[in-house]
Motif scaffolding. Structure first.
Motif, PDB file in Angstrom:
ATOM      1  N   TYR A  46       1.838 -34.422  -8.829  1.00  0.00           N
ATOM      2  CA  TYR A  46       2.926 -33.442  -8.616  1.00  0.00           C
ATOM      3  C   TYR A  46       2.505 -32.382  -7.604  1.00  0.00           C
ATOM      4  CZ  TYR A  46       5.054 -35.499 -12.744  1.00  0.00           C
ATOM      5  OH  TYR A  46       5.611 -36.380 -13.626  1.00  0.00           O
ATOM      6  N   SER A  47       3.512 -31.819  -6.933  1.00  0.00           N
ATOM      7  CA  SER A  47       3.209 -30.721  -6.003  1.00  0.00           C
ATOM      8  C   SER A  47       3.190 -29.411  -6.788  1.00  0.00           C
ATOM      9  CB  SER A  47       4.264 -30.660  -4.893  1.00  0.00           C
ATOM     10  OG  SER A  47       5.521 -30.403  -5.477  1.00  0.00           O
ATOM     11  N   GLY A  48       2.594 -28.388  -6.188  1.00  0.00           N
ATOM     12  CA  GLY A  48       2.428 -27.102  -6.879  1.00  0.00           C
ATOM     13  C   GLY A  48       3.727 -26.523  -7.393  1.00  0.00           C
ATOM     14  N   ASP A  49       4.805 -26.634  -6.606  1.00  0.00           N
ATOM     15  CA  ASP A  49       6.057 -26.006  -7.076  1.00  0.00           C
ATOM     16  C   ASP A  49       6.736 -26.815  -8.177  1.00  0.00           C
ATOM     17  OD1 ASP A  49       6.813 -28.038  -5.461  1.00  0.00           O
ATOM     18  OD2 ASP A  49       8.239 -26.887  -4.253  1.00  0.00           O
ATOM     19  N   GLU A  50       6.164 -27.985  -8.495  1.00  0.00           N
ATOM     20  CA  GLU A  50       6.732 -28.759  -9.608  1.00  0.00           C
ATOM     21  C   GLU A  50       5.945 -28.554 -10.910  1.00  0.00           C
ATOM     22  OE1 GLU A  50       8.423 -32.666  -7.216  1.00  0.00           O
ATOM     23  OE2 GLU A  50       6.324 -32.621  -7.813  1.00  0.00           O
ATOM     24  N   ILE A  51       4.785 -27.877 -10.794  1.00  0.00           N
ATOM     25  CA  ILE A  51       3.923 -27.711 -11.974  1.00  0.00           C
ATOM     26  C   ILE A  51       3.985 -26.267 -12.485  1.00  0.00           C
ATOM     27  CG2 ILE A  51       1.588 -28.019 -12.912  1.00  0.00           C
ATOM     28  CD1 ILE A  51       0.891 -29.701 -10.498  1.00  0.00           C
TER      29      ILE A  51
ATOM     30  N   LYS B 206      -5.788 -19.639 -14.757  1.00  0.00           N
ATOM     31  CA  LYS B 206      -5.286 -19.050 -13.502  1.00  0.00           C
ATOM     32  C   LYS B 206      -5.924 -19.748 -12.288  1.00  0.00           C
ATOM     33  CE  LYS B 206      -3.366 -15.732 -10.991  1.00  0.00           C
ATOM     34  NZ  LYS B 206      -1.944 -15.753 -10.697  1.00  0.00           N
ATOM     35  N   LEU B 207      -7.245 -19.967 -12.363  1.00  0.00           N
ATOM     36  CA  LEU B 207      -7.937 -20.647 -11.255  1.00  0.00           C
ATOM     37  C   LEU B 207      -7.402 -22.066 -11.076  1.00  0.00           C
ATOM     38  CD1 LEU B 207     -11.599 -19.424 -11.918  1.00  0.00           C
ATOM     39  CD2 LEU B 207     -10.217 -18.891  -9.887  1.00  0.00           C
ATOM     40  N   LEU B 208      -7.110 -22.727 -12.210  1.00  0.00           N
ATOM     41  CA  LEU B 208      -6.574 -24.092 -12.133  1.00  0.00           C
ATOM     42  C   LEU B 208      -5.190 -24.070 -11.473  1.00  0.00           C
ATOM     43  CD1 LEU B 208      -6.879 -27.080 -12.866  1.00  0.00           C
ATOM     44  CD2 LEU B 208      -5.972 -26.555 -15.131  1.00  0.00           C
ATOM     45  N   ALA B 209      -4.379 -23.084 -11.869  1.00  0.00           N
ATOM     46  CA  ALA B 209      -3.041 -22.967 -11.264  1.00  0.00           C
ATOM     47  C   ALA B 209      -3.166 -22.713  -9.764  1.00  0.00           C
ATOM     48  CB  ALA B 209      -2.270 -21.843 -11.945  1.00  0.00           C
ATOM     49  N   GLU B 210      -4.138 -21.860  -9.402  1.00  0.00           N
ATOM     50  CA  GLU B 210      -4.328 -21.562  -7.968  1.00  0.00           C
ATOM     51  C   GLU B 210      -4.748 -22.833  -7.212  1.00  0.00           C
ATOM     52  OE1 GLU B 210      -5.507 -16.869  -8.635  1.00  0.00           O
ATOM     53  OE2 GLU B 210      -7.056 -18.237  -7.932  1.00  0.00           O
ATOM     54  N   LYS B 211      -5.550 -23.646  -7.861  1.00  0.00           N
ATOM     55  CA  LYS B 211      -6.013 -24.905  -7.257  1.00  0.00           C
ATOM     56  C   LYS B 211      -4.820 -25.792  -6.895  1.00  0.00           C
ATOM     57  CE  LYS B 211      -9.741 -27.425  -6.693  1.00  0.00           C
ATOM     58  NZ  LYS B 211     -10.995 -27.072  -6.154  1.00  0.00           N
ATOM     59  N   PHE B 212      -3.822 -25.784  -7.770  1.00  0.00           N
ATOM     60  CA  PHE B 212      -2.640 -26.606  -7.525  1.00  0.00           C
ATOM     61  C   PHE B 212      -1.554 -25.824  -6.785  1.00  0.00           C
ATOM     62  CE2 PHE B 212      -4.611 -29.149 -10.796  1.00  0.00           C
ATOM     63  CZ  PHE B 212      -4.277 -30.442 -10.446  1.00  0.00           C
ATOM     64  N   ASP B 213      -1.836 -24.554  -6.475  1.00  0.00           N
ATOM     65  CA  ASP B 213      -0.849 -23.682  -5.856  1.00  0.00           C
ATOM     66  C   ASP B 213       0.426 -23.623  -6.719  1.00  0.00           C
ATOM     67  OD1 ASP B 213      -0.024 -21.907  -4.025  1.00  0.00           O
ATOM     68  OD2 ASP B 213       0.633 -23.378  -2.530  1.00  0.00           O
ATOM     69  N   ALA B 214       0.203 -23.505  -8.031  1.00  0.00           N
ATOM     70  CA  ALA B 214       1.322 -23.537  -8.979  1.00  0.00           C
ATOM     71  C   ALA B 214       1.426 -22.204  -9.709  1.00  0.00           C
ATOM     72  CB  ALA B 214       1.103 -24.653  -9.993  1.00  0.00           C
ATOM     73  N   LYS B 215       2.543 -22.010 -10.380  1.00  0.00           N
ATOM     74  CA  LYS B 215       2.759 -20.763 -11.127  1.00  0.00           C
ATOM     75  C   LYS B 215       2.051 -20.804 -12.476  1.00  0.00           C
ATOM     76  CE  LYS B 215       7.020 -18.879  -9.479  1.00  0.00           C
ATOM     77  NZ  LYS B 215       8.430 -18.886  -9.519  1.00  0.00           N
ATOM     78  N   CYS B 216       1.678 -19.618 -12.934  1.00  0.00           N
ATOM     79  CA  CYS B 216       1.012 -19.485 -14.213  1.00  0.00           C
ATOM     80  C   CYS B 216       1.815 -18.454 -14.996  1.00  0.00           C
ATOM     81  CB  CYS B 216      -0.382 -18.934 -13.930  1.00  0.00           C
ATOM     82  SG  CYS B 216      -1.617 -19.515 -15.026  1.00  0.00           S
ATOM     83  N   CYS B 217       2.278 -18.772 -16.176  1.00  0.00           N
ATOM     84  CA  CYS B 217       3.080 -17.788 -16.890  1.00  0.00           C
ATOM     85  C   CYS B 217       2.646 -17.648 -18.344  1.00  0.00           C
ATOM     86  CB  CYS B 217       4.557 -18.112 -16.772  1.00  0.00           C
ATOM     87  SG  CYS B 217       5.041 -19.555 -17.664  1.00  0.00           S
TER      88      CYS B 217
ATOM     89  N   LEU C  17     -10.856 -26.863 -18.574  1.00  0.00           N
ATOM     90  CA  LEU C  17     -10.055 -26.413 -17.426  1.00  0.00           C
ATOM     91  C   LEU C  17     -10.860 -26.510 -16.128  1.00  0.00           C
ATOM     92  CD1 LEU C  17      -8.590 -23.433 -19.412  1.00  0.00           C
ATOM     93  CD2 LEU C  17      -7.194 -25.248 -18.415  1.00  0.00           C
ATOM     94  N   GLU C  18     -12.156 -26.160 -16.206  1.00  0.00           N
ATOM     95  CA  GLU C  18     -13.003 -26.240 -15.003  1.00  0.00           C
ATOM     96  C   GLU C  18     -13.159 -27.694 -14.546  1.00  0.00           C
ATOM     97  OE1 GLU C  18     -16.664 -24.149 -15.851  1.00  0.00           O
ATOM     98  OE2 GLU C  18     -15.820 -22.243 -15.123  1.00  0.00           O
ATOM     99  N   LYS C  19     -13.270 -28.613 -15.497  1.00  0.00           N
ATOM    100  CA  LYS C  19     -13.422 -30.035 -15.129  1.00  0.00           C
ATOM    101  C   LYS C  19     -12.163 -30.543 -14.443  1.00  0.00           C
ATOM    102  CE  LYS C  19     -16.635 -32.105 -18.354  1.00  0.00           C
ATOM    103  NZ  LYS C  19     -16.779 -32.878 -19.571  1.00  0.00           N
ATOM    104  N   ILE C  20     -10.999 -30.161 -14.976  1.00  0.00           N
ATOM    105  CA  ILE C  20      -9.744 -30.632 -14.361  1.00  0.00           C
ATOM    106  C   ILE C  20      -9.622 -30.069 -12.945  1.00  0.00           C
ATOM    107  CG2 ILE C  20      -7.213 -30.533 -14.509  1.00  0.00           C
ATOM    108  CD1 ILE C  20      -7.533 -30.490 -17.570  1.00  0.00           C
ATOM    109  N   GLY C  21     -10.008 -28.808 -12.788  1.00  0.00           N
ATOM    110  CA  GLY C  21      -9.839 -28.152 -11.486  1.00  0.00           C
ATOM    111  C   GLY C  21     -11.023 -28.324 -10.551  1.00  0.00           C
ATOM    112  N   GLY C  22     -12.179 -28.748 -11.077  1.00  0.00           N
ATOM    113  CA  GLY C  22     -13.367 -28.903 -10.227  1.00  0.00           C
ATOM    114  C   GLY C  22     -13.854 -27.569  -9.674  1.00  0.00           C
ATOM    115  N   PHE C  23     -13.875 -26.516 -10.496  1.00  0.00           N
ATOM    116  CA  PHE C  23     -14.395 -25.218 -10.050  1.00  0.00           C
ATOM    117  C   PHE C  23     -15.317 -24.660 -11.119  1.00  0.00           C
ATOM    118  CE2 PHE C  23     -10.283 -24.558 -12.145  1.00  0.00           C
ATOM    119  CZ  PHE C  23     -10.634 -23.681 -13.158  1.00  0.00           C
ATOM    120  N   GLU C  24     -16.058 -23.591 -10.746  1.00  0.00           N
ATOM    121  CA  GLU C  24     -17.006 -23.018 -11.715  1.00  0.00           C
ATOM    122  C   GLU C  24     -16.999 -21.496 -11.711  1.00  0.00           C
ATOM    123  OE1 GLU C  24     -20.739 -24.618 -10.495  1.00  0.00           O
ATOM    124  OE2 GLU C  24     -20.463 -26.493 -11.612  1.00  0.00           O
ATOM    125  N   GLN C  25     -16.009 -20.894 -11.067  1.00  0.00           N
ATOM    126  CA  GLN C  25     -16.081 -19.427 -10.874  1.00  0.00           C
ATOM    127  C   GLN C  25     -15.414 -18.625 -11.991  1.00  0.00           C
ATOM    128  OE1 GLN C  25     -14.403 -21.631  -8.928  1.00  0.00           O
ATOM    129  NE2 GLN C  25     -14.220 -20.860  -6.840  1.00  0.00           N
TER     130      GLN C  25
END
Ligand code: SF4
Length: 438
Positions: free
Chosen positions: A75-80, A97-108, A312-320
């Motif tokens: 899915y694209s960011g605006d669909e997630i 939030k970092l995961l949402a940013e990774k997908f360029d998606a909204k977090c609510c 969440l870090e595993k799904i997004g591949g980040f560690e920050q």
């Protein structure tokens, strides 16, 4: 025994979780005290655990994580949409939030970020205006309120204190607004049940009076600090094709049905039943992490598990995640009980009275309700209505699909006061009563 935080509401009382709940007297915000929900917290933790599943089949944790990642990437960011009801640590919310940013998606999130005062400050005001009954929903607030000289409750039924009664057809807050001055504090709750009070709270924010807004979920303040958007107002659900829900509980009563629903949850609930992918995570008391309570106070949960963040870090591949938490709190190290500053504009909400029933059902918020636990089986009816309905002591009444006992009470005719969730989450709604004679 774990040094922990009660997840029941945004006060976040500190306590110890072991084979029973122990008081933590050195905590400045609750001074060791707990309400009934906190004392019964082990009941909440003893609920059925969620199980990792993909399309209804049980799988190992890693398979659920990999499947979630693979499906989200379709899915694209605006669909997630990433969402949470905020019964999560700062670390998990930052990772979301970092995961949402990774997908360029909204977090609510569901909640309202607002922290201006310590609960103790309530005692220093000469007048309190309440929009909820603190003896039911926030007894630790009630302790402070009892020390204030003038106490008013704005609502639809007579309260225990000076009552400012609203007309349900046309709630008018003029009498309450006339009381606002620099010596007044308004205490309100942000929930789907409280939207009727929005016009009043907006005026409080503009006035010289102060306000504290409580949430029925623990960590809404940190979600607000991270810039999560309001679940209700700013999200176009028609555009959402995929949802990743972190520890969703009662979010506005309704569970959405997108093409893809991924749920990360400690406990089994209606969200898990509907999910395409369920990722089981450890329960809150087992987690290592921090939260920010209604006062803006940082509280630490001293469990061992960091699994929620790792998923969440595993799904997004980040560690920050850890640095995102420090940066958001604007601190170098997390110091328990220190305070952070949060202010946010009160969000526009709408009140619409729906339904044509004869009785006004008004629901009192409390921690059990928000966790989907029925801790009572009765509602309150006026003595006149009990007579008019011809109810005998052993009769039950039926409201919607709930069969309930009733208690005659000193409230106005035509009203039902409930501390359990009967209809969809609304502050005030009209319902019918059917009698069940026994
Ligand atoms: S439900 Fe709220 S007030 Fe009650 S113990 Fe838990 S955090 Fe404290």
């Amino acid at each position: 025994m774990i040094e922990s935080v009660c997840i029941g509401c945004s006060i976040g009382c500190s306590l110890y979780v072991g084979d029973r709940i122990f008081h933590r007297k050195n905590a400045p915000h609750n001074e060791g005290k707990l309400c009934k929900f906190g004392m019964d917290l082990l009941k909440y933790y003893s609920r059925e655990k969620a199980e990792c599943k993909v399309d209804g089949k049980n799988v190992e944790l890693n398979e659920a994580i990999n499947e979630a990642k693979k499906r989200l990437e379709g899915y694209s960011g605006d669909e997630i949409l990433f969402l949470t009801s905020c019964t999560a640590t700062n670390e998990e919310l930052a990772a979301l939030k970092l995961l949402a940013e990774k997908f360029d998606a909204k977090c609510c999130f569901y909640g309202y970020g607002n922290a201006l005062f310590s609960l103790k400050d309530i005692e220093n005001f000469g007048r309190v205006i309440l929009t909820f009954d603190p003896f039911v929903s926030y007894p630790l607030v009630a302790r402070r309120v009892l020390k204030v000289k003038e106490v008013y409750e704005v609502g639809f039924v007579d309260g225990r204190v000076n009552s400012i009664i609203l007309n349900p057809e046309n709630p008018n807050f003029d009498d309450a607004l006339a009381l606002l001055d620099e010596n007044t504090i308004a205490l309100a709750e942000y929930s789907p049940l409280s939207t009727v009070y929005t016009p009043f709270l907006k005026e409080v924010v503009k006035s010289n009076a102060k306000a504290i807004v409580f949430n029925p979920t623990l960590n809404a303040n940190f979600a607000a600090m991270l810039g999560f958007e309001s679940f209700e107002n700013k999200i176009d659900f028609d555009k959402v094709k995929a949802i990743y829900a972190l520890e969703p509980e009662l979010i506005n009563g309704a569970i959405p049905s997108p093409e893809l629903l991924i749920v990360q949850s400690a406990f089994s609930n209606g969200w898990c039943d509907k999910a395409d992918v369920v990722i089981q995570s450890d329960s809150f008391h087992q987690k290592r992490g921090s939260v920010v309570n209604a006062e803006g106070r940082i509280l630490i949960n001293n469990g061992k598990s960091e699994q929620g963040v790792e998923i969440l870090e595993k799904i997004g591949g980040f560690e920050q995640t850890a640095s995102k938490v420090l940066e958001t709190l604007n601190v170098n190290t997390i110091k328990e009980f220190s305070t952070v500053e949060i202010t946010e504009e009160f969000r526009e909400k709408e009140f619409k009275l729906k339904g044509e029933g004869k009785y006004y059902l008004t629901t009192k918020s409390n921690p059990f309700l928000w966790k989907g636990i029925d801790h009572k089986n009765f509602v309150e009816l006026s003595v006149e209505d009990v007579k008019e309905l011809g109810l005998s002591r052993t009769d039950r009444i039926k409201i919607g699909d709930k069969e309930l006992c009733y208690k005659p009470s000193n409230i106005q005719k035509g009203y039902i006061v409930s501390e359990i969730l009967i209809s969809q989450l609304k502050g005030l709604t009209r319902v019918d009563i059917s009698n069940l004679h026994y």
